[in-house]
Each structure stands twice: as C-alpha cells, then as structure tokens.
Write a protein that holds these residues in place. Sequence first.
Motif, PDB file in Angstrom:
ATOM      1  N   ILE A  40       0.802  -1.220   0.000  1.00 11.97           N
ATOM      2  CA  ILE A  40       0.000   0.000   0.000  1.00 11.97           C
ATOM      3  C   ILE A  40       0.839   1.277   0.000  1.00 11.97           C
ATOM      4  N   PRO A  41       1.890   1.373   0.804  1.00 15.42           N
ATOM      5  CA  PRO A  41       2.705   2.588   0.704  1.00 15.42           C
ATOM      6  C   PRO A  41       3.271   2.779  -0.703  1.00 15.42           C
ATOM      7  N   MET A  42       3.614   1.651  -1.374  1.00 17.52           N
ATOM      8  CA  MET A  42       4.134   1.763  -2.740  1.00 17.52           C
ATOM      9  C   MET A  42       3.067   2.292  -3.691  1.00 17.52           C
ATOM     10  N   MET A  43       1.796   1.973  -3.416  1.00 17.58           N
ATOM     11  CA  MET A  43       0.719   2.506  -4.249  1.00 17.58           C
ATOM     12  C   MET A  43       0.733   4.021  -4.166  1.00 17.58           C
ATOM     13  N   GLY A  44       0.883   4.520  -2.933  1.00 19.55           N
ATOM     14  CA  GLY A  44       0.926   5.966  -2.737  1.00 19.55           C
ATOM     15  C   GLY A  44       2.125   6.581  -3.444  1.00 19.55           C
ATOM     16  N   VAL A  45       3.270   5.956  -3.243  1.00 21.38           N
ATOM     17  CA  VAL A  45       4.514   6.487  -3.830  1.00 21.38           C
ATOM     18  C   VAL A  45       4.473   6.455  -5.353  1.00 21.38           C
ATOM     19  N   LEU A  46       4.014   5.333  -5.901  1.00 20.60           N
ATOM     20  CA  LEU A  46       3.921   5.227  -7.355  1.00 20.60           C
ATOM     21  C   LEU A  46       2.955   6.255  -7.915  1.00 20.60           C
ATOM     22  N   GLY A  47       1.824   6.423  -7.225  1.00 22.20           N
ATOM     23  CA  GLY A  47       0.857   7.423  -7.669  1.00 22.20           C
ATOM     24  C   GLY A  47       1.495   8.796  -7.705  1.00 22.20           C
ATOM     25  N   ALA A  48       2.180   9.143  -6.630  1.00 20.54           N
ATOM     26  CA  ALA A  48       2.816  10.459  -6.541  1.00 20.54           C
ATOM     27  C   ALA A  48       3.880  10.623  -7.619  1.00 20.54           C
ATOM     28  N   PHE A  49       4.703   9.593  -7.790  1.00 23.13           N
ATOM     29  CA  PHE A  49       5.773   9.675  -8.782  1.00 23.13           C
ATOM     30  C   PHE A  49       5.207   9.809 -10.189  1.00 23.13           C
ATOM     31  N   ILE A  50       4.224   8.979 -10.513  1.00 25.10           N
ATOM     32  CA  ILE A  50       3.648   9.020 -11.852  1.00 25.10           C
ATOM     33  C   ILE A  50       2.951  10.344 -12.103  1.00 25.10           C
ATOM     34  N   PHE A  51       2.266  10.857 -11.093  1.00 23.90           N
ATOM     35  CA  PHE A  51       1.638  12.166 -11.242  1.00 23.90           C
ATOM     36  C   PHE A  51       2.690  13.219 -11.570  1.00 23.90           C
TER      37      PHE A  51
ATOM     38  N   MET B   1       7.599  -0.251   4.636  1.00 19.73           N
ATOM     39  CA  MET B   1       8.480   0.861   4.216  1.00 19.73           C
ATOM     40  C   MET B   1       8.572   1.870   5.347  1.00 19.73           C
ATOM     41  N   ASN B   2       9.800   2.162   5.792  1.00 19.95           N
ATOM     42  CA  ASN B   2       9.868   3.050   6.964  1.00 19.95           C
ATOM     43  C   ASN B   2       9.614   4.503   6.580  1.00 19.95           C
ATOM     44  N   LYS B   3       9.168   5.257   7.600  1.00 18.82           N
ATOM     45  CA  LYS B   3       8.656   6.596   7.365  1.00 18.82           C
ATOM     46  C   LYS B   3       9.692   7.536   6.749  1.00 18.82           C
TER      47      LYS B   3
END
Lengths: 216, 99
Positions: A40-51, B1-3
């Motif tokens: 789930i954190p990767m979903m957030g990160v990927l979304g942000a990066f792709i945006f 994933m750490n903060k």
Amino acid sequence: MHIPDGFLSTPVWTSSAVISTAYITFVIKRLKKVLQEKLIPMMGVLGAFIFAAQMFNFPVAGGTSGHLLGGVLAAVVIGPLAGSFVLTTVLVIQCLIFQDGGFTALGANVFNLAIVGTLGGYAVYALLLKLLGGKSAGKTALYICYGIAAWFSVVMASASCSVMLALSKTAPIKIVLPAMVGIHMIIGLGEAVITIFALAAIRHARPDLLERRQAL
Amino acid sequence: MNKKYLLGIMIFCILLGVTASFLASEYPDGLEWVAGQIGFLTAGEGKEAISSPLPDYVFPGIENRFIAGALAAILGTVITFFIALLLGKLIIKRNRTGE
C-alpha cells in the motif's frame, strides 16, 4: 495522451466508460482478496511519482513532447491489477482537479492508459520474460524486458487511442493511426529509459520489492 | 516501508513535480500535435464537461505563474499520494470486516 471532451463520439466514450468501470470493479474485487498490505505505501509512492513525472514533458522530434505513462513501472512493482488501479487513480485526479483529460473521456483514458498501457504493457513484459528464461533470466534480460514492454505500452496505448478517434469519426484511421503510432514510437523510447532507470533505482534500494514475483 | 524513506521519496516526487512546472516542454504532446496536424484539435474547445479547480496545473488567482505552477504540482503530488494510499487501505479493510 489524455483525450479531452469533444474528441470522442457519444457511443465511443460511453462504451469506454462502461468497459473501464467494469474493469475497475473487477480489479477492486480481486484486490480485496490479494492485495498485500505492505504494497500500500508503494501505491501511494507510485501514484505520486507518476503524477509528478507525467507533468514533466520532454521535447521529442522537434515540435512535440512526451511524458512518462508509468504503466509498466507500476505493474512491475505492485502487480498489473494494483498498477492499473494506481494509474486510474492518477487519471481521475488529473481529470477532476487539473482538467487534464475530459470528464466524459475518463473511461477512454483509463482504457488506453490504465488498461492497454498498464495491463497490456505488463503482458508484454511477462511474455518477453518467459521467452528469455523466466526466473532464470539474467539481469540484462530483465532490463531488456522492462524497456521493451515500456516502449510497447506507449505504442499500444497510442494505437488504442487512434482506434477510438477513428471510430468516433474524428479522424480517419489511415491518417491518425500512423501519425499517433509514429510519434509514440519515439516517445516510447523515453518511457523505456525512464522505466529502466526507475526500476534500477528500486532494485538497488529495495530489491525485496521486485523479488516477489507475485501474480497480481 | 519506513517513514523516513517514504518521506525522502515523497520529497523527490514533489521536487520532480515542481521542476516539471518550471522546465516541462511547452510543445504539444503527441495527441495534441497529431490533432493539430490532422485538424481536429478544435473539436475539444469549449466542450469541457466539468470545471476543475486547478485547470492546466496552475493555481488560479496567483499572480506569479511560477508559484502558481509549483503550488499546483505540490498539491497534486501530495493529494495523489494520500488518495492512492487511502484507497489501498480501503480495499484491504476486508480483513477486519469479513473474510
């Protein structure tokens, strides 16, 4: 490649909307069963990066520009279903908040970029990887798969977009398909390079994220 | 994933977006270019189905267009992160409510 309102005929954008809605519904149902919490954190990160990366148009062939699509990147890291879900999220935000892509064309854009570009791109990657040895494929082979799949994802998405424009009678297929595919074969090179670099960075920093090889 | 790691990547993404708002090529993208060449670019003019708060990645009402662009980039990047995260968490909520 975000299609604005007015480019597509009513039958085309409505059927695209229906197909994309059905697809996302299926994806959510499936992800409810298989989505791993640690992704789930990767979903957030990927979304942000792709945006952010999609804002970064780079000049291509004198007079045009391209930007990252990010479908293969997302699909390789979190799986094709979660990947297409994240792409869809980005598209919805771009449409609703930034007027990038028409509201009526949202289904079409999801189809071209989140389905054809992401799922389709991942299929190319998976197929290529299998051909090159699957799990026993070396690192070079892997990167070749990333790059070629990324290139194909953009080209296929542009072809799909062209078909929609032709079906809408907005442009004749004989003209729009070669034009779109032609320019996106060049843009696709940028996609391949960025995707390879991004995945190399992820491999370096978090090799565990890419070792999983989980299906969806 | 750490903060800390997460924060680092988010800062990178935000910087990427802000840089994009300054440096991104002004040239039309593939579709726009083809539309212009073939002649259907105007088919989309005035046809917007909805109105959006930050059209074209620019914060309205801010004089300085660099700041207006950078703000839109920051907002978009951060919003996308949280919404994607939230949706992921909502999807996984089934663990607690049922099987």
